[in-house]
Design a protein around this motif. Sequence first.
Motif, PDB file in Angstrom:
ATOM      1  N   PHE A 102       0.839  -1.196   0.000  1.00 12.10           N
ATOM      2  CA  PHE A 102       0.000   0.000   0.000  1.00 12.10           C
ATOM      3  C   PHE A 102       0.875   1.248   0.000  1.00 12.10           C
ATOM      4  CE2 PHE A 102      -3.916  -2.223   0.747  1.00 12.10           C
ATOM      5  CZ  PHE A 102      -3.546  -3.344   1.471  1.00 12.10           C
ATOM      6  N   VAL A 103       0.409   2.242  -0.746  1.00 16.81           N
ATOM      7  CA  VAL A 103       1.005   3.572  -0.733  1.00 16.81           C
ATOM      8  C   VAL A 103      -0.113   4.555  -0.417  1.00 16.81           C
ATOM      9  CG1 VAL A 103       2.157   5.366  -2.068  1.00 16.81           C
ATOM     10  CG2 VAL A 103       2.802   2.967  -2.389  1.00 16.81           C
ATOM     11  N   ALA A 104       0.084   5.376   0.626  1.00 12.63           N
ATOM     12  CA  ALA A 104      -0.947   6.319   1.069  1.00 12.63           C
ATOM     13  C   ALA A 104      -0.391   7.738   1.015  1.00 12.63           C
ATOM     14  CB  ALA A 104      -1.414   5.983   2.480  1.00 12.63           C
ATOM     15  N   THR A 105      -1.120   8.629   0.358  1.00 10.28           N
ATOM     16  CA  THR A 105      -0.735  10.035   0.271  1.00 10.28           C
ATOM     17  C   THR A 105      -1.954  10.899   0.526  1.00 10.28           C
ATOM     18  OG1 THR A 105      -1.131  10.063  -2.120  1.00 10.28           O
ATOM     19  CG2 THR A 105       1.112   9.562  -1.387  1.00 10.28           C
ATOM     20  N   TYR A 106      -1.709  12.164   0.872  1.00  7.74           N
ATOM     21  CA  TYR A 106      -2.823  13.075   1.084  1.00  7.74           C
ATOM     22  C   TYR A 106      -2.581  14.363   0.303  1.00  7.74           C
ATOM     23  CZ  TYR A 106       0.065  15.817   4.320  1.00  7.74           C
ATOM     24  OH  TYR A 106       1.049  16.596   4.861  1.00  7.74           O
ATOM     25  N   ARG A 107      -3.686  15.054   0.030  1.00  5.29           N
ATOM     26  CA  ARG A 107      -3.632  16.343  -0.661  1.00  5.29           C
ATOM     27  C   ARG A 107      -4.515  17.326   0.085  1.00  5.29           C
ATOM     28  NH1 ARG A 107      -2.544  18.111  -5.786  1.00  5.29           N
ATOM     29  NH2 ARG A 107      -2.150  15.954  -6.457  1.00  5.29           N
ATOM     30  N   HIS A 108      -4.051  18.568   0.204  1.00  5.20           N
ATOM     31  CA  HIS A 108      -4.858  19.651   0.769  1.00  5.20           C
ATOM     32  C   HIS A 108      -4.588  20.883  -0.080  1.00  5.20           C
ATOM     33  CE1 HIS A 108      -5.782  22.873   3.888  1.00  5.20           C
ATOM     34  NE2 HIS A 108      -6.929  22.250   3.667  1.00  5.20           N
ATOM     35  N   GLY A 109      -5.515  21.201  -0.980  1.00  8.44           N
ATOM     36  CA  GLY A 109      -5.259  22.262  -1.933  1.00  8.44           C
ATOM     37  C   GLY A 109      -4.109  21.888  -2.835  1.00  8.44           C
ATOM     38  N   THR A 110      -3.074  22.700  -2.851  1.00  9.55           N
ATOM     39  CA  THR A 110      -1.887  22.396  -3.662  1.00  9.55           C
ATOM     40  C   THR A 110      -0.827  21.636  -2.871  1.00  9.55           C
ATOM     41  OG1 THR A 110      -0.927  24.563  -3.104  1.00  9.55           O
ATOM     42  CG2 THR A 110      -2.262  24.416  -5.125  1.00  9.55           C
ATOM     43  N   GLY A 137       1.455  15.258   0.540  1.00  7.88           N
ATOM     44  CA  GLY A 137       2.394  14.639   1.463  1.00  7.88           C
ATOM     45  C   GLY A 137       2.116  13.160   1.621  1.00  7.88           C
ATOM     46  N   GLU A 138       3.003  12.494   2.318  1.00  2.37           N
ATOM     47  CA  GLU A 138       2.866  11.061   2.578  1.00  2.37           C
ATOM     48  C   GLU A 138       2.089  10.848   3.863  1.00  2.37           C
ATOM     49  OE1 GLU A 138       5.669   7.143   3.570  1.00  2.37           O
ATOM     50  OE2 GLU A 138       6.570   9.105   3.165  1.00  2.37           O
ATOM     51  N   CYS A 139       1.172   9.903   3.832  1.00  2.00           N
ATOM     52  CA  CYS A 139       0.513   9.444   5.045  1.00  2.00           C
ATOM     53  C   CYS A 139       1.333   8.263   5.551  1.00  2.00           C
ATOM     54  CB  CYS A 139      -0.936   9.035   4.751  1.00  2.00           C
ATOM     55  SG  CYS A 139      -1.921   8.695   6.229  1.00  2.00           S
ATOM     56  N   THR A 140       2.032   8.467   6.650  1.00  8.56           N
ATOM     57  CA  THR A 140       2.999   7.481   7.136  1.00  8.56           C
ATOM     58  C   THR A 140       2.285   6.233   7.643  1.00  8.56           C
ATOM     59  OG1 THR A 140       4.468   9.277   7.793  1.00  8.56           O
ATOM     60  CG2 THR A 140       4.900   7.103   8.734  1.00  8.56           C
ATOM     61  N   LEU A 141       2.704   5.079   7.125  1.00  6.51           N
ATOM     62  CA  LEU A 141       2.079   3.826   7.533  1.00  6.51           C
ATOM     63  C   LEU A 141       2.346   3.569   9.010  1.00  6.51           C
ATOM     64  CD1 LEU A 141       2.841   1.488   4.485  1.00  6.51           C
ATOM     65  CD2 LEU A 141       0.717   2.689   5.014  1.00  6.51           C
ATOM     66  N   LEU A 175      -7.454  11.805   0.960  1.00  7.98           N
ATOM     67  CA  LEU A 175      -6.512  10.712   1.197  1.00  7.98           C
ATOM     68  C   LEU A 175      -6.620   9.726   0.049  1.00  7.98           C
ATOM     69  CD1 LEU A 175      -4.512   9.623   3.488  1.00  7.98           C
ATOM     70  CD2 LEU A 175      -6.231   7.836   3.708  1.00  7.98           C
ATOM     71  N   ASN A 176      -5.495   9.371  -0.534  1.00  6.86           N
ATOM     72  CA  ASN A 176      -5.433   8.418  -1.638  1.00  6.86           C
ATOM     73  C   ASN A 176      -4.645   7.198  -1.185  1.00  6.86           C
ATOM     74  OD1 ASN A 176      -4.265   6.998  -3.998  1.00  6.86           O
ATOM     75  ND2 ASN A 176      -5.249   8.605  -5.193  1.00  6.86           N
ATOM     76  N   VAL A 177      -5.259   6.019  -1.288  1.00  2.00           N
ATOM     77  CA  VAL A 177      -4.580   4.763  -0.954  1.00  2.00           C
ATOM     78  C   VAL A 177      -4.558   3.884  -2.193  1.00  2.00           C
ATOM     79  CG1 VAL A 177      -4.589   2.682   0.472  1.00  2.00           C
ATOM     80  CG2 VAL A 177      -5.300   4.871   1.461  1.00  2.00           C
ATOM     81  N   SER A 181      -6.955   1.951  -6.610  1.00  2.00           N
ATOM     82  CA  SER A 181      -6.832   3.093  -5.705  1.00  2.00           C
ATOM     83  C   SER A 181      -8.192   3.515  -5.185  1.00  2.00           C
ATOM     84  CB  SER A 181      -6.166   4.279  -6.430  1.00  2.00           C
ATOM     85  OG  SER A 181      -4.841   3.981  -6.794  1.00  2.00           O
ATOM     86  N   GLY A 182      -8.195   4.045  -3.965  1.00  2.00           N
ATOM     87  CA  GLY A 182      -9.387   4.629  -3.366  1.00  2.00           C
ATOM     88  C   GLY A 182      -9.063   6.023  -2.867  1.00  2.00           C
ATOM     89  N   ILE A 183     -10.038   6.928  -2.938  1.00  2.00           N
ATOM     90  CA  ILE A 183      -9.850   8.310  -2.498  1.00  2.00           C
ATOM     91  C   ILE A 183     -10.966   8.669  -1.528  1.00  2.00           C
ATOM     92  CG2 ILE A 183      -9.785  10.734  -3.205  1.00  2.00           C
ATOM     93  CD1 ILE A 183      -8.663   9.866  -5.869  1.00  2.00           C
ATOM     94  N   LEU A 184     -10.599   9.290  -0.403  1.00  2.00           N
ATOM     95  CA  LEU A 184     -11.578   9.762   0.575  1.00  2.00           C
ATOM     96  C   LEU A 184     -11.378  11.259   0.785  1.00  2.00           C
ATOM     97  CD1 LEU A 184     -13.806   9.086   2.685  1.00  2.00           C
ATOM     98  CD2 LEU A 184     -11.962   8.918   4.368  1.00  2.00           C
ATOM     99  N   PRO A 185     -12.344  12.105   0.360  1.00  2.00           N
ATOM    100  CA  PRO A 185     -12.270  13.537   0.663  1.00  2.00           C
ATOM    101  C   PRO A 185     -12.978  13.832   1.985  1.00  2.00           C
ATOM    102  CG  PRO A 185     -14.003  13.133  -0.940  1.00  2.00           C
ATOM    103  CD  PRO A 185     -13.426  11.787  -0.585  1.00  2.00           C
TER     104      PRO A 185
END
Length: 333
Positions: free
Chosen positions: A170-178, A181-185, A206-208, A218-222
């Motif tokens: 799994f690779v997890a990252t997040y976005r907030h506007g521009t 970053g990485e969501c640390t496992l 959050l994108n996993v 991939s899944g995305i949760l806003p």
Amino acid sequence: MGWEAPGSGGTVRSQMALLRSVGSPAESPGMRWLWVVALVAPACTVPYNGTVGSTGDGDNGDRGPCTPQHGPLGTEVLLPCPGGAAEWRRGGTVLGTSPAPGLALPNASLAHEGHYSCHHPVTGETWATICLRLGYPPPQPAIECWATSYPQAVNCSWGLSPEPLLDTEFVATYRHGTDTGECTLTGPRSCSFGDLQVFSLTPYELNVTARNPLGAASGILPFLLENIIKPDPPEALQVSPIPGEPQKLLLEWSPPSSWPFPEYFPLQYRIRYSRDNDSIPTTVGPYELTSHTLTDLEPGTLHHVQVATKDLADSGEFSAWSLPASGTPWVGP
């Protein structure tokens, strides 16, 4: 097309009869996945009656280094052999011979997993060894996120259904506007990230991405940060009798230790309690203090109590209920 014994020009009818009596393995109850394993010419197929979920540990012989191969359950899986027509073995058991390009396993099930090898049909020279694992491509991760330690961090977790049955990364990252970053496992299927912007009207995402040898999804949760506030349950709940008060109990507790700034982001609390052997609890609150006196209780009766908490501004959700504590009102001398 029949099975040919090594070094023989005839068909081994007794072996075919045995294989037919075994029958094809039971169809996997999971969903079918339409995947192209290989472009193959007509190949001889073999049913195998093995141990469900076997990874080859019970095989005997032909235990040299093997090439890993993965295939989707419920499909025809081709085990390739570079030497042309070959004798196939699973462990120390001879399965028979098949022409190029290899051994076809129809409607592959977990019973087909294991250690296979192909050999020269006369000399027995080993041409290839394969360790077969079966499963599914990963489905889209189902994600949930909660700010249990608001405003310091967001904690996220996810599940897969159906389970792929194969090692999945799994690779997890997040976005907030521009900002990204990485969501640390923090576990096999969980992660955490901080540096949060409170009261922002820009949603986080959050994108996993789940990946295994059969594919990726991939899944995305806003979410808005304040909408996912959910503290952990209150801690250290104590239930004490009050001397001289036969119908009262004093309750005391602490905010969850994971809530970092209760003085700046205060909490509210609600209480549920019930008499011993009473299946219908009474819920009261919310209250802002970390203590409360229950009144009008039945004298001499054991009561069970739990406490839940929520952000005082009413953002997000109440926590789960705390561990229960019990007490009996004061009984005079």
